[in-house]
Design an enzyme around this catalytic site. Sequence first.
Site, PDB file in Angstrom:
ATOM      1  N   ASP A 177      48.366 -47.107 -13.625  1.00  0.00           N
ATOM      2  CA  ASP A 177      47.624 -48.133 -12.891  1.00  0.00           C
ATOM      3  C   ASP A 177      46.422 -48.476 -13.761  1.00  0.00           C
ATOM      4  O   ASP A 177      46.302 -47.990 -14.878  1.00  0.00           O
ATOM      5  CB  ASP A 177      47.164 -47.610 -11.506  1.00  0.00           C
ATOM      6  CG  ASP A 177      48.288 -47.639 -10.468  1.00  0.00           C
ATOM      7  OD1 ASP A 177      48.745 -48.736 -10.126  1.00  0.00           O
ATOM      8  OD2 ASP A 177      48.709 -46.554 -10.025  1.00  0.00           O
ATOM      9  N   ASP A 178      45.519 -49.317 -13.225  1.00  0.00           N
ATOM     10  CA  ASP A 178      44.280 -49.670 -13.910  1.00  0.00           C
ATOM     11  C   ASP A 178      44.570 -50.201 -15.319  1.00  0.00           C
ATOM     12  O   ASP A 178      45.271 -51.178 -15.462  1.00  0.00           O
ATOM     13  CB  ASP A 178      43.306 -48.486 -13.941  1.00  0.00           C
ATOM     14  CG  ASP A 178      42.891 -48.054 -12.523  1.00  0.00           C
ATOM     15  OD1 ASP A 178      43.357 -48.683 -11.551  1.00  0.00           O
ATOM     16  OD2 ASP A 178      42.121 -47.107 -12.400  1.00  0.00           O
ATOM     17  N   SER A 179      44.066 -49.519 -16.361  1.00  0.00           N
ATOM     18  CA  SER A 179      44.241 -50.093 -17.702  1.00  0.00           C
ATOM     19  C   SER A 179      45.535 -49.589 -18.342  1.00  0.00           C
ATOM     20  O   SER A 179      45.552 -48.995 -19.397  1.00  0.00           O
ATOM     21  CB  SER A 179      43.027 -49.838 -18.587  1.00  0.00           C
ATOM     22  OG  SER A 179      42.630 -48.503 -18.573  1.00  0.00           O
TER      23      SER A 179
END
Lengths: 725, 725
Positions: free
Chosen positions: A318-320
């Site tokens: 998730d995220d980066s």
Amino acid sequence: MSKATNSVGGFTLPGESGYEAYTLKLADIWGADVIRDSDGTVLSDEILQAGYDIYSTLCVIRDHNTWADAHPQYLQSTLLMTDARTATDGPILTIPVMEDFFEEQFTVNDSPEAMKYWQVFDRTTNTALPAKQWHYEPSGRSVVIPEPVPFHRYTVSFFAWRIWEEISMYNHTTNHWNKEHLKQIDPVYPETQEYLSDWLEHWCETHPATNVVRFTSMFYNFVWIWGSDERNRNRYTDWGSYDFTVSPRMLDLFADRYGYALCAEDFINGGKLHVTHMPPTDKQRDYMDFVNDFVIAFGRRLIDIVHRHNKKAYVFYDDSWIGVEPTSPRFREFGFDGLIKCVFSGFEVRLNAGVEVDTHEIRLHPYLFPVGLGGAPTFAPGGNPTQDARRYWSHVRRALLRARIDRIGLGGYLHLLEDYPDFVEYIAGLADEFRAIRSLHEAGAPACLPLKIGVLHAWGKLRPWTLSGHFHETYRHDLIHINEALSGFPLEVEFLDFKEVMTRNLEEFGILLNAGERGTAWSGGDVWADPGLVTKISSYVYHGGVFLGVNCPTALTEDTQDTVFALSNILGVDLDIPARTCHGALCFETRPEEALFPADSHIPLHASVHLTDSCARVLASLDGTPTLVINEFGKGKGVYLSGFETTLANNRMLLNLMLYAAGISADQSELLTDNPHVETAYFPDAGTLVVINNADTPQSATVSLSNGDRVRTDIPACGSLFLSD
Amino acid sequence: MSKATNSVGGFTLPGESGYEAYTLKLADIWGADVIRDSDGTVLSDEILQAGYDIYSTLCVIRDHNTWADAHPQYLQSTLLMTDARTATDGPILTIPVMEDFFEEQFTVNDSPEAMKYWQVFDRTTNTALPAKQWHYEPSGRSVVIPEPVPFHRYTVSFFAWRIWEEISMYNHTTNHWNKEHLKQIDPVYPETQEYLSDWLEHWCETHPATNVVRFTSMFYNFVWIWGSDERNRNRYTDWGSYDFTVSPRMLDLFADRYGYALCAEDFINGGKLHVTHMPPTDKQRDYMDFVNDFVIAFGRRLIDIVHRHNKKAYVFYDDSWIGVEPTSPRFREFGFDGLIKCVFSGFEVRLNAGVEVDTHEIRLHPYLFPVGLGGAPTFAPGGNPTQDARRYWSHVRRALLRARIDRIGLGGYLHLLEDYPDFVEYIAGLADEFRAIRSLHEAGAPACLPLKIGVLHAWGKLRPWTLSGHFHETYRHDLIHINEALSGFPLEVEFLDFKEVMTRNLEEFGILLNAGERGTAWSGGDVWADPGLVTKISSYVYHGGVFLGVNCPTALTEDTQDTVFALSNILGVDLDIPARTCHGALCFETRPEEALFPADSHIPLHASVHLTDSCARVLASLDGTPTLVINEFGKGKGVYLSGFETTLANNRMLLNLMLYAAGISADQSELLTDNPHVETAYFPDAGTLVVINNADTPQSATVSLSNGDRVRTDIPACGSLFLSD
């Protein structure tokens, strides 16, 4: 709840300094074997030395503000397009480029390297202005067009530095933090790579207690563009797009490697950008491959450092995560030891489970935060975290029965639980139930019905299960509802893109499924103009296959052919378009197969179609429009479904429909019950039948045992039974 | 009902032989001055010599079966396309060309002249097959493709003779007649022209009692293709298309004149044909002009014959009216003395009234038939013809107040009325009311509010008011609802196509209106990619005009630009497309202007849009989607309306909105009442204010007199008041 005896392991607890005793108490209650830190928390020595394995969260591109401030030329970038400005009376049009964007997230990159990629477009003619027809005035951060055409609309596509790491920005803003904004540095620059390598080396040396470095994630966040207008703060959010990887250097390197240059418009695309929901372009795929290659190359260097310090490297999916592409065949090149994904839904469990990596861990919701993702209270007045957890678990559990997951965990601030003893107790039971399911998988895989589903869309294995984003972000698309339903079915499922489908022997698939709005990656778009693809699928169906289309399957994006659906002859229906105002439609009678439709099941009308074949059978319709049609084609058949919405009753309807279309009788199977709220999974090697109640009310159901006996069971609300042979 | 004293004139009665006394009695009761025959009726000498003017109905191309049977090569034709057939296993694909079509309407034209226009298409690749790849087998009336590509789909476009005149076929079938099928002969052949000229000469000589020859209409019917399958008998119906004019000779002549040849696909268009609802192509316009020229040329010859016999020539603006184009500037070249149109609705009154001809007559509904157009009983058990007549009249009357019509009339079998004395009485009152209205027009035109509406679409003055077809055939299009509302508003209305709008000074228009689904002739389609058009309209609005867009105004058909609506910057909204799944939308508060919205008014959601301008004001919304938006643009404004449905309350809402947007205060005007069910018309030269109740319940309303007095009035259900100054 019927469960295994209280057990230990496979559970990651977020520890919290200052609450050492409470941390260790909960670790004991929940059977945790790992304690982790969270964004914004640090573990104290007392916790680090309590005998648990330790995960440490590292967002490598963040939290280097001192270095970043000294090297502002190595911040991450993106391309942005201003809103269109209309030229009116005056001879000059001035466009302040940052006016539409959140000043705390972006700042103009007007360096010479960046300016060469800027573009000013006349959007009325859809052409880029020659360089001599505009200039940039740094003082006003504005583009000036001295002689615009009156009433034409103009946009500026420009490079911006990103000056606030977006996940941090989100947490900061949501929780009203008052601390320094964390910047993100860009490893595309060799200087950044050297800095980060040294820094990680040092970090590993100074964190001997850490067993697992959990990367969050690699280098580039999904695209999240905030606007200046509080009425439209979320201008753009795409969990699957690569625009936050773009920098002048990245584009220069791309041109060197691929022999052609990309321009701003290749990303900006008239302001629409290339959302994951749209059919990808060839340039887009090239660029994604290029970035993926870069992220693997430098990612591997960092993971090697971690391994050299005898720690494991896990990655957060998730995220980066952009450029990581966990489901691509190249993912193994990173050398990650585990993968962690936060999940709300069953499809996310399957997405995680499908990645080729040693350890699969899921992060359960709700997070231990006062406020949830949607802004609603969780561990705060008005919230009901236990109910939230139970709801998410009822979605997640049915997928856990289909695919093995090794670990579960939570995230956030543990001290918030002190006021929620019922939540603590609920998670204790959930953890035991998880471990019981895991132990069944350890004995051997669960049984499946003899039916394999091929889900066909533009992304195939690069975006299996997910549509890029969580369920609530993509709920308007039928396919996420279908994927969620599929995630708990006792069927084999494989995702295929249009290139792969051409190379495969399709006989192994009982059903090929294509589901999506017209002109999307999910239905496929103009790939359906390819006669080779049409022929391949037609031959598959003609010789006995089933093609299940939902909403606008096989739809061409323009009305240039005789039909909109390229496979209307298989499906027996075609889309109603304005050109058909004068055309009659075949009258029909709706003849439902009652056995297919559980009580409370329904088919939403997501596309208006008419019959194209007088032999097509209409099994359901709404206000005179067919919503479920079955059409014989050779030895096989087309099945058209107007739309699909995942509910317990609709899930069972879809499963019934799939079995019916594929000619599979499963009435006596231990894998089906007589209650759509109740599902089962049978693990032959463990000799155990698991019966789950997905509803939040007690349910009774008759289930078939492997010896052929049929027994009546009562299962508490959201509960489960483990029946041994 | 308040009405003028019993009056005479302006009424055309359908006479019936065998019911002479009844005919003359009704002529007296209704104040008829003309008696006509109808399709299937003949007038007896007693009627012909009773002192009334006599209209005789002539469908010139029909009722010549003896000559037609002797000259089958001069029947009318059309191009047809078979349904697509999928090639599967065998090496040969055989397509029986007539299988999909009604055998009583069509037969194959496989003459050499026709065959040269036949086309066989591979619809999977959308390419025409070279001639050597297919052949026709007359014995099986089939096209044979010896080596089709497996699983490609093929169609045959072929010429068919039309062997049953369609209006006759419809009446025959509906009324279960058992008589000879009437054929239609084609005046494109010189031999047919000679025959028809001689025949008409003879007819005139043998019908001295006839004062007016009513042509029904000229030569070519609107397109009405019946299918073989009773489940889809009405395969295709378009009141405005030219496909029934097509013959090998017509195409040959076209090529000679225009210097380029048309092929079957230019008409067939992938089976979609070129419905009037779609933006016309240049070839289509060329062909229409060509046929129009032909119909005028030969039509004029026939009308000259009628005139030489001291009879008048009227034309019926329905049935075989194709090529007549009454609203085109060339219509006067025919030399017609009058035009008759059958009407259900107000917009059809305005369509008729706008034609440049001496006498405008409307044929009222219901026709004196047992069964109405939709198949429901009229003068038969279960029917309520008086109620039907009152309902139609309430639509028609408000338009009659705005535009002068000279005559009304009925059609059908008079004897059916013997059982319906209430109908006879109702029509007597209606006829008086009509004559009272007509006399007001004779004194001078009614007053209008100071607001002119320009309705902008692809057809402009060639299809004003109508969308090709009656209301119930086109109800799914917003514009027919708007046209119907406009037909009774005290506003000036002009229709403009996109070419004309470029040549006009737009200042005279208070509002330009563009209303339609995406990709239709009504919204305009890709004409909006023309920067000149965008600039012209933008400049008009910027300097004070109002642009009112409904549904998908100014919509480009593809998603290739930055916006779908070319004038989104004026409208303040743009269409939601799948590419916008990841884009945020401006939040808004809905701030209704209560005075605009009468009780029970509503705005349907016909298109999902988002705001593009943070200053745009949302006046109405549905489930979070804006449905009424006003956006300032320079000194003018854009108004966006999601959809429009004509009802009494909605009509008043639209009028309120138009006045509000144009900044016109009409609160004290005699042209508006305080009750949306009640409208007024003021005739200054006659010094009379007409107050009409459009509702079928009694209504009270306050009206303003020209002297400024405000009076309370009570008007019976569907009634009217005539108030003199």
